[in-house]
Write an enzyme that holds these catalytic residues in place. Sequence first.
Site, mmCIF file in Angstrom:
data_model
loop_
_atom_site.group_PDB
_atom_site.id
_atom_site.type_symbol
_atom_site.label_atom_id
_atom_site.label_comp_id
_atom_site.label_asym_id
_atom_site.label_seq_id
_atom_site.Cartn_x
_atom_site.Cartn_y
_atom_site.Cartn_z
ATOM 1 C CB CYS A 195 4.867 -2.245 16.407
ATOM 2 S SG CYS A 195 6.556 -1.843 15.911
ATOM 3 C CB CYS A 241 0.466 6.082 10.964
ATOM 4 S SG CYS A 241 1.483 7.305 10.249
ATOM 5 C CB CYS A 276 6.233 -5.366 8.905
ATOM 6 S SG CYS A 276 7.486 -4.473 9.870
ATOM 7 C CD GLU A 333 -2.899 -1.438 2.157
ATOM 8 O OE1 GLU A 333 -3.955 -2.043 1.907
ATOM 9 O OE2 GLU A 333 -2.624 -1.027 3.287
ATOM 10 C CB CYS A 352 1.816 -1.456 13.766
ATOM 11 S SG CYS A 352 2.002 -1.195 11.982
HETATM 12 N N1 SAH Z 1 8.767 0.599 10.440
HETATM 13 C C1 SAH Z 1 8.899 2.022 10.343
HETATM 14 C C2 SAH Z 1 7.989 2.683 9.313
HETATM 15 C C3 SAH Z 1 6.552 2.240 9.256
HETATM 16 S S1 SAH Z 1 5.480 2.700 10.570
HETATM 17 C C4 SAH Z 1 8.722 2.650 11.698
HETATM 18 O O1 SAH Z 1 8.398 1.932 12.652
HETATM 19 O O2 SAH Z 1 8.951 3.839 11.862
HETATM 20 C C5 SAH Z 1 5.219 4.433 10.387
HETATM 21 C C6 SAH Z 1 4.749 5.106 11.660
HETATM 22 O O3 SAH Z 1 3.399 4.731 11.998
HETATM 23 C C7 SAH Z 1 5.579 4.720 12.874
HETATM 24 O O4 SAH Z 1 5.902 5.853 13.631
HETATM 25 C C8 SAH Z 1 4.636 3.816 13.629
HETATM 26 O O5 SAH Z 1 4.980 3.727 14.973
HETATM 27 C C9 SAH Z 1 3.318 4.469 13.375
HETATM 28 N N2 SAH Z 1 2.162 3.632 13.666
HETATM 29 C C10 SAH Z 1 2.083 2.296 13.618
HETATM 30 N N3 SAH Z 1 0.843 1.877 13.961
HETATM 31 C C11 SAH Z 1 0.139 2.991 14.235
HETATM 32 C C12 SAH Z 1 -1.226 3.216 14.627
HETATM 33 N N4 SAH Z 1 -2.083 2.219 14.784
HETATM 34 N N5 SAH Z 1 -1.624 4.500 14.794
HETATM 35 C C13 SAH Z 1 -0.766 5.525 14.581
HETATM 36 N N6 SAH Z 1 0.510 5.373 14.196
HETATM 37 C C14 SAH Z 1 0.958 4.120 14.038
#
Ligand code: SAH
Length: 346
Positions: free
Chosen positions: A118, A339, A114, A94, A121
Amino acid sequence: MNEDKKDIRALSLNELEAYFSSIGEKPFRAKQVYEWLWNKNAHSLSEMTSLSKSLREKLEEDFAINPSEIHIIQKSKDGTIKNAVKLYDGNVVESVMIPTSKRTTACVSSQVGCSLDCTFCATARLVRIRNLTVAEIVDQIVLMDKQSREYHQKPLSNIVFMGMGEPLLNYPAVTEAVRKITEDKGLGISPRRITVSTSGIPKMITKLADEDLRVKLALSLHSAIEEKRNLLMPFSRKFPLTEILKALQYWYSKTKSRITFEYIVWNGINDKKEDIDALVKFCKKVPSKVNLIQYNSIDKGDYLQASADIMNEYVSFLEKNGIVVKIRKSRGQDIDAACGQLANKS
Ligand code: SAH
């Protein structure tokens, strides 16, 4: 799609030169083809009209181009566009185009799925299938640049590696893609308008610092208290905050570029004074600023965004301590394009 022939975009300029000399052609042909591929973003060999017809046919015998295609487009009421981009092998990633009045930002994926875990996420719930190639990363950007021109009459202005995947775990392709899109003749996007966002892999941050790419760096921090961060991002047990901090300090010493900390505030998780104090302390150790990002819910409420009062408390304490902080509003939530919501529902 053509799986038995090699994608010509996997060749470096040197490799192209070697190929042309092996078929008795002048080396400058390599440069010509390279320009078609990376400056004009050609998606077929037949459109390379500065080459003779017979040479184009020879190339078609030996190589393919496997461009990525937009599979599904979803438009949010706020103007955000989520693209499901289909790769040559049928995998889908995406890519999200986010317009504001002044700029258009492309949020780019670096991996199919991925490998990190986390807990908040959606992408983390997918397995990591494979890394994207340089061409697949560049394709996403070219596609969204076209969309930005079509819908908003302006080119893409910013790129963030905040889509699916961990960019620093696909390091060679991500750095090469950055080089390609910042080349003068290509899309010509300034590296200062490109942000690589990482969940924090110290060794790779150090490596990126040595690269002289001039991109910006963001770290997904979410808690400056080690044990808490490890619960939110279990893989980070292998990467203690002290190590991350050392890497960030090295980054700053080499690049003189301030780091952005991405930080979600959740109810009952990191909404206490001790959390704010830890963040302030962490920020003081390296030139940085904080983006408080709105939590986009991905399930039935394991996590809840903290109240506006708590967010304001964060802002006022950070500011009192001279730390630049912004609350970043979420975009494209109605189409799960925000995000952490990218999970291939298509
Ligand atoms: N792996 C990388 C890039 C992808 S995530 C990283 O971790 O930075 C991009 C951003 O979205 C990161 O800051 C992540 O913590 C955030 N993110 C992930 N899940 C989220 C959610 N449910 N709500 C808001 N931000 C989120």
